[in-house]
Design an enzyme around this catalytic site. Structure first.
Site, PDB file in Angstrom:
ATOM      1  N   ASP A  86      38.181  44.361  29.156  1.00  0.00           N
ATOM      2  CA  ASP A  86      40.152  44.376  29.217  1.00  0.00           C
ATOM      3  C   ASP A  86      41.193  44.738  27.873  1.00  0.00           C
ATOM      4  O   ASP A  86      41.746  43.935  27.760  1.00  0.00           O
ATOM      5  CB  ASP A  86      40.206  42.542  29.635  1.00  0.00           C
ATOM      6  CG  ASP A  86      39.396  43.455  30.763  1.00  0.00           C
ATOM      7  OD1 ASP A  86      39.167  43.753  31.454  1.00  0.00           O
ATOM      8  OD2 ASP A  86      38.641  41.782  30.921  1.00  0.00           O
ATOM      9  N   GLU A  87      40.401  45.536  27.213  1.00  0.00           N
ATOM     10  CA  GLU A  87      41.989  45.798  25.873  1.00  0.00           C
ATOM     11  C   GLU A  87      42.817  46.579  26.488  1.00  0.00           C
ATOM     12  O   GLU A  87      43.923  46.478  25.255  1.00  0.00           O
ATOM     13  CB  GLU A  87      40.639  46.613  24.950  1.00  0.00           C
ATOM     14  CG  GLU A  87      39.420  46.454  24.796  1.00  0.00           C
ATOM     15  CD  GLU A  87      38.185  46.574  25.276  1.00  0.00           C
ATOM     16  OE1 GLU A  87      38.717  46.931  26.660  1.00  0.00           O
ATOM     17  OE2 GLU A  87      37.154  46.085  24.461  1.00  0.00           O
TER      18      GLU A  87
ATOM     19  N   HIS B 206      41.350  48.127  35.516  1.00  0.00           N
ATOM     20  CA  HIS B 206      42.155  48.545  34.674  1.00  0.00           C
ATOM     21  C   HIS B 206      44.313  48.641  35.259  1.00  0.00           C
ATOM     22  O   HIS B 206      44.282  48.927  36.399  1.00  0.00           O
ATOM     23  CB  HIS B 206      42.240  49.744  34.303  1.00  0.00           C
ATOM     24  CG  HIS B 206      40.893  50.465  33.923  1.00  0.00           C
ATOM     25  ND1 HIS B 206      39.864  51.152  33.604  1.00  0.00           N
ATOM     26  CD2 HIS B 206      39.865  49.241  33.517  1.00  0.00           C
ATOM     27  CE1 HIS B 206      38.340  51.067  32.626  1.00  0.00           C
ATOM     28  NE2 HIS B 206      38.897  49.711  32.602  1.00  0.00           N
TER      29      HIS B 206
ATOM     30  N   GLY C 205      54.475  45.669  24.635  1.00  0.00           N
ATOM     31  CA  GLY C 205      54.450  45.143  26.276  1.00  0.00           C
ATOM     32  C   GLY C 205      53.274  45.926  27.294  1.00  0.00           C
ATOM     33  O   GLY C 205      53.104  47.263  26.788  1.00  0.00           O
TER      34      GLY C 205
HETATM   35  P1  GDP Z   1      41.354  47.111  30.938  1.00  0.00           P
HETATM   36  O1  GDP Z   1      40.195  46.562  31.186  1.00  0.00           O
HETATM   37  O2  GDP Z   1      40.976  47.696  29.591  1.00  0.00           O
HETATM   38  O3  GDP Z   1      42.293  48.167  31.257  1.00  0.00           O
HETATM   39  O4  GDP Z   1      42.551  45.860  30.485  1.00  0.00           O
HETATM   40  P2  GDP Z   1      43.571  44.813  31.930  1.00  0.00           P
HETATM   41  O5  GDP Z   1      43.989  45.560  32.341  1.00  0.00           O
HETATM   42  O6  GDP Z   1      41.935  44.543  32.899  1.00  0.00           O
HETATM   43  O7  GDP Z   1      43.809  43.832  30.674  1.00  0.00           O
HETATM   44  C1  GDP Z   1      44.652  44.235  29.536  1.00  0.00           C
HETATM   45  C2  GDP Z   1      46.219  43.396  30.008  1.00  0.00           C
HETATM   46  O8  GDP Z   1      46.816  43.367  29.205  1.00  0.00           O
HETATM   47  C3  GDP Z   1      46.716  43.831  31.344  1.00  0.00           C
HETATM   48  O9  GDP Z   1      47.246  42.681  31.866  1.00  0.00           O
HETATM   49  C4  GDP Z   1      48.162  45.170  30.924  1.00  0.00           C
HETATM   50  O10 GDP Z   1      49.036  44.847  31.863  1.00  0.00           O
HETATM   51  C5  GDP Z   1      47.835  44.021  29.256  1.00  0.00           C
HETATM   52  N1  GDP Z   1      48.895  44.832  28.170  1.00  0.00           N
HETATM   53  C6  GDP Z   1      48.297  45.851  28.315  1.00  0.00           C
HETATM   54  N2  GDP Z   1      48.904  46.627  27.040  1.00  0.00           N
HETATM   55  C7  GDP Z   1      49.389  45.889  26.698  1.00  0.00           C
HETATM   56  C8  GDP Z   1      50.521  45.567  25.015  1.00  0.00           C
HETATM   57  O11 GDP Z   1      50.823  45.883  24.696  1.00  0.00           O
HETATM   58  N3  GDP Z   1      51.351  44.374  25.389  1.00  0.00           N
HETATM   59  C9  GDP Z   1      51.292  43.855  25.996  1.00  0.00           C
HETATM   60  N4  GDP Z   1      51.764  42.376  26.924  1.00  0.00           N
HETATM   61  N5  GDP Z   1      49.973  43.355  27.241  1.00  0.00           N
HETATM   62  C10 GDP Z   1      49.608  44.364  27.910  1.00  0.00           C
HETATM   63  P1  IMO Z   2      36.612  46.340  32.250  1.00  0.00           P
HETATM   64  O1  IMO Z   2      36.899  47.641  32.982  1.00  0.00           O
HETATM   65  C1  IMO Z   2      35.465  42.188  31.136  1.00  0.00           C
HETATM   66  C2  IMO Z   2      31.791  41.230  32.217  1.00  0.00           C
HETATM   67  C3  IMO Z   2      32.166  40.223  33.393  1.00  0.00           C
HETATM   68  C4  IMO Z   2      30.522  39.482  32.911  1.00  0.00           C
HETATM   69  C5  IMO Z   2      29.449  40.848  32.610  1.00  0.00           C
HETATM   70  C6  IMO Z   2      28.300  41.764  33.361  1.00  0.00           C
HETATM   71  O2  IMO Z   2      38.242  46.004  33.453  1.00  0.00           O
HETATM   72  O3  IMO Z   2      37.307  46.185  30.692  1.00  0.00           O
HETATM   73  P2  IMO Z   2      29.370  43.013  36.224  1.00  0.00           P
HETATM   74  O4  IMO Z   2      29.531  42.396  37.420  1.00  0.00           O
HETATM   75  O5  IMO Z   2      29.314  43.901  35.506  1.00  0.00           O
HETATM   76  O6  IMO Z   2      27.535  42.690  35.983  1.00  0.00           O
HETATM   77  O7  IMO Z   2      28.584  41.967  35.145  1.00  0.00           O
HETATM   78  O8  IMO Z   2      30.338  42.129  32.323  1.00  0.00           O
HETATM   79  N1  IMO Z   2      32.358  42.643  33.277  1.00  0.00           N
HETATM   80  C7  IMO Z   2      33.833  42.642  32.210  1.00  0.00           C
HETATM   81  N2  IMO Z   2      34.370  42.237  31.441  1.00  0.00           N
HETATM   82  N3  IMO Z   2      36.341  43.294  32.119  1.00  0.00           N
HETATM   83  C8  IMO Z   2      35.712  44.495  32.409  1.00  0.00           C
HETATM   84  O9  IMO Z   2      35.701  46.106  33.407  1.00  0.00           O
HETATM   85  C9  IMO Z   2      34.695  43.813  32.655  1.00  0.00           C
HETATM   86  N4  IMO Z   2      32.949  44.459  33.654  1.00  0.00           N
HETATM   87  C10 IMO Z   2      31.945  43.553  33.739  1.00  0.00           C
HETATM   88  O10 IMO Z   2      32.847  39.720  33.395  1.00  0.00           O
HETATM   89  O11 IMO Z   2      30.488  38.983  32.236  1.00  0.00           O
HETATM   90 MG    MG Z   3      40.278  45.336  32.564  1.00  0.00          MG
END
Ligand code: GDP
Ligand code: IMO
Ligand code: MG
Length: 421
Positions: free
Chosen positions: A13-14, A41, A412
């Protein structure tokens, strides 16, 4: 030819979705190579707001061809729903989304078993997404998996029969409800009929693309520290997440991966159980509320912590990171002081991440440096120079700790809210 892997440097979730969406403008191929629909994502662009689980986040760039590699595990119902959602939004995926026939299918028993195993572990549970990820990868490596290729012969029905005999016994022993062969068979035959137009061997697509000097963008799912080998085992996911996984998961020789973008959140989050050394536990604190997020896949509240430079540094070393895409710098605005973990100690002695296991990592002492914050709203900043000096210092500190330049800075969630350096 350029092959760029985009990987998360923390626990997922970066902001990989956003990064891939904006980097895709210069890509010919965008691809997923690991994990499954445990990924969530987020992409926000001219088409709308999307939480994507299986289709590569670079699909929005009109000229890209999107590939789902054999290293990805697929819940067909989720993929069908995602394709329909993208087509409805005007993204147009037909004729440019290809799914490897080698990819393994998440079956109903995988999801049931995921839940039953988690429940049985009680307090020691991993906190999985309950999408069947651990059980489907376990079946893959123990030769019990079902792949799209099986549908072209009697293999599908034969293998499903055997699996249901095995799995129903385990499910019954754990108190679950047995599955019926006919109903699972018909359900999955239906999925296959719908997805058949998208299933195509990727070998020559990838090889021809490499030979033609095309640009590939490889989108990791999960983060570096959820990697089965290098993550905080057993609090990890079931697939390899570091860039080398892209080689097996797509059939790209490792020598071609010359650029690795490490997507790094300006603080740390984690979903599920496992160590988070810089965790902020005071749910009433200003910083907890600022950092708070809701998980894109499960809707759970993400755990939060200060930036951990030992984690980012280790990720940079493990993945051969060549540049950093820093995300969510805007969220730090308004904090008087910002804490950053610069290393760990155990019994007064410095240790690296790799020196301790998950249980040890839970007990390390974090060495913090306190940096002055900034009060300005930076969401409309277009250049590095426009950022407050303290924000610039924060970025430079990350660069010097990781030994990797920060090339993009997110201010953002929208695609345009990105500073290029
Ligand atoms: P991913 O799994 O690595 O693609 O990340 P996620 O989508 O699960 O979580 C990242 C969250 O941060 C999402 O809600 C994005 O919309 C948000 N996000 C990403 N980059 C930025 C940023 O630079 N600023 C802010 N405020 N939000 C961001
Ligand atoms: P993205 O691609 C954050 C975590 C789960 C749990 C562990 C194992 O959005 O960054 P699983 O269902 O894979 O067997 O769960 O891994 N996990 C994630 N945490 N972002 C993800 O994906 C994740 N995919 C799995 O929360 O701790
Ligand atoms: Mg994510």
């Amino acid at each position: 030819m350029t092959v760029i892997a985009v990987v998360g440097s923390q626990w997922g979730d970066e902001g990989k979705g956003k990064a891939v969406d904006f980097l895709a403008e210069r890509a010919d191929y965008v691809a997923r190579f690991n994990g499954g629909n445990n990924a969530g994502h987020t992409v926000i662009n001219e088409f709308g707001t999307f939480k994507i689980h299986l289709v590569p986040s670079g699909i929005f760039a009109k000229n890209t061809t999107a590939l789902i590699g054999g290293g990805v595990v697929i819940d067909p119902a989720v993929l069908i729903e995602e394709i329909e959602m993208l087509n409805k939004a005007g993204v147009g995926v037909d004729g440019r989304l290809w799914v490897s026939p080698r990819s393994h299918l998440i079956m109903p028993y995988h999801k049931i078993l995921d839940g039953l195993y988690e429940d049985a572990k009680g307090a020691g549970a991993t906190g999985t997404t309950r999408r069947g990820i651990g059980p489907v990868f376990a079946d893959k490596v123990s030769y019990n998996g079902i792949r799209w290729t099986d549908f072209s012969s009697e293999a599908f029905e034969n293998r499903l029969k055997v699996q249901l005999e095995l799995k129903n016994k385990i499910i019954a022993a754990l108190g679950g409800e047995a599955l019926q062969f006919e109903s699972v068979r018909d359900e999955y035959r239906g999925y296959y009929a719908k997805l058949k137009p998208y299933i195509k061997e990727l070998f020559s697509i990838v090889q021809d693309g490499l030979k033609a000097g095309k640009t590939f963008l490889l989108e990791q799912a999960m983060g570096t520290f959820l990697d089965t080998d290098w993550g905080t085992y057993p609090f990890v996911t079931a697939s390899t997440t570091i860039p080398s996984a892209a080689s097996a998961g797509l059939g790209i020789p490792p020598k071609f991966i010359t650029q690795v973008v490490g997507v790094t959140k300006a603080y740390t989050t984690r979903v599920g159980a496992g160590p988070l050394p810089t965790e902020i536990k005071d749910t009433n604190s200003e910083v907890y509320k600022k950092f708070g997020e809701v998980a894109a896949t499960t809707g759970r509240i993400r755990r939060v912590g200060w930036l951990d430079l030992e984690i980012v540094r280790t990720a940079a070393e493990l993945s051969g990171m060549t540049e950093i895409c820093l995300t969510k710098l805007d969220i730090l605005s308004g904090l008087k002081e910002i804490q950053v973990c610069v290393g760990y100690k155990v019994n007064g002695n410095p240790v690296r991440y790799a020196d301790v296991d998950a249980y040890g990592l839970d007990k390390v002492e974090c060495m913090y440096e306190t940096l002055p914050g900034w009060s300005e709203d930076i969401r409309t900043a277009k250049s590095f120079e426009e950022l407050p000096v303290n924000a610039q210092k924060y970025v430079k500190m990350i660069e010097s700790a990781a030994g990797v330049p920060v090339k993009w800075i997110g201010v953002g969630p929208e695609r345009e809210a990105t500073i290029r350096r």
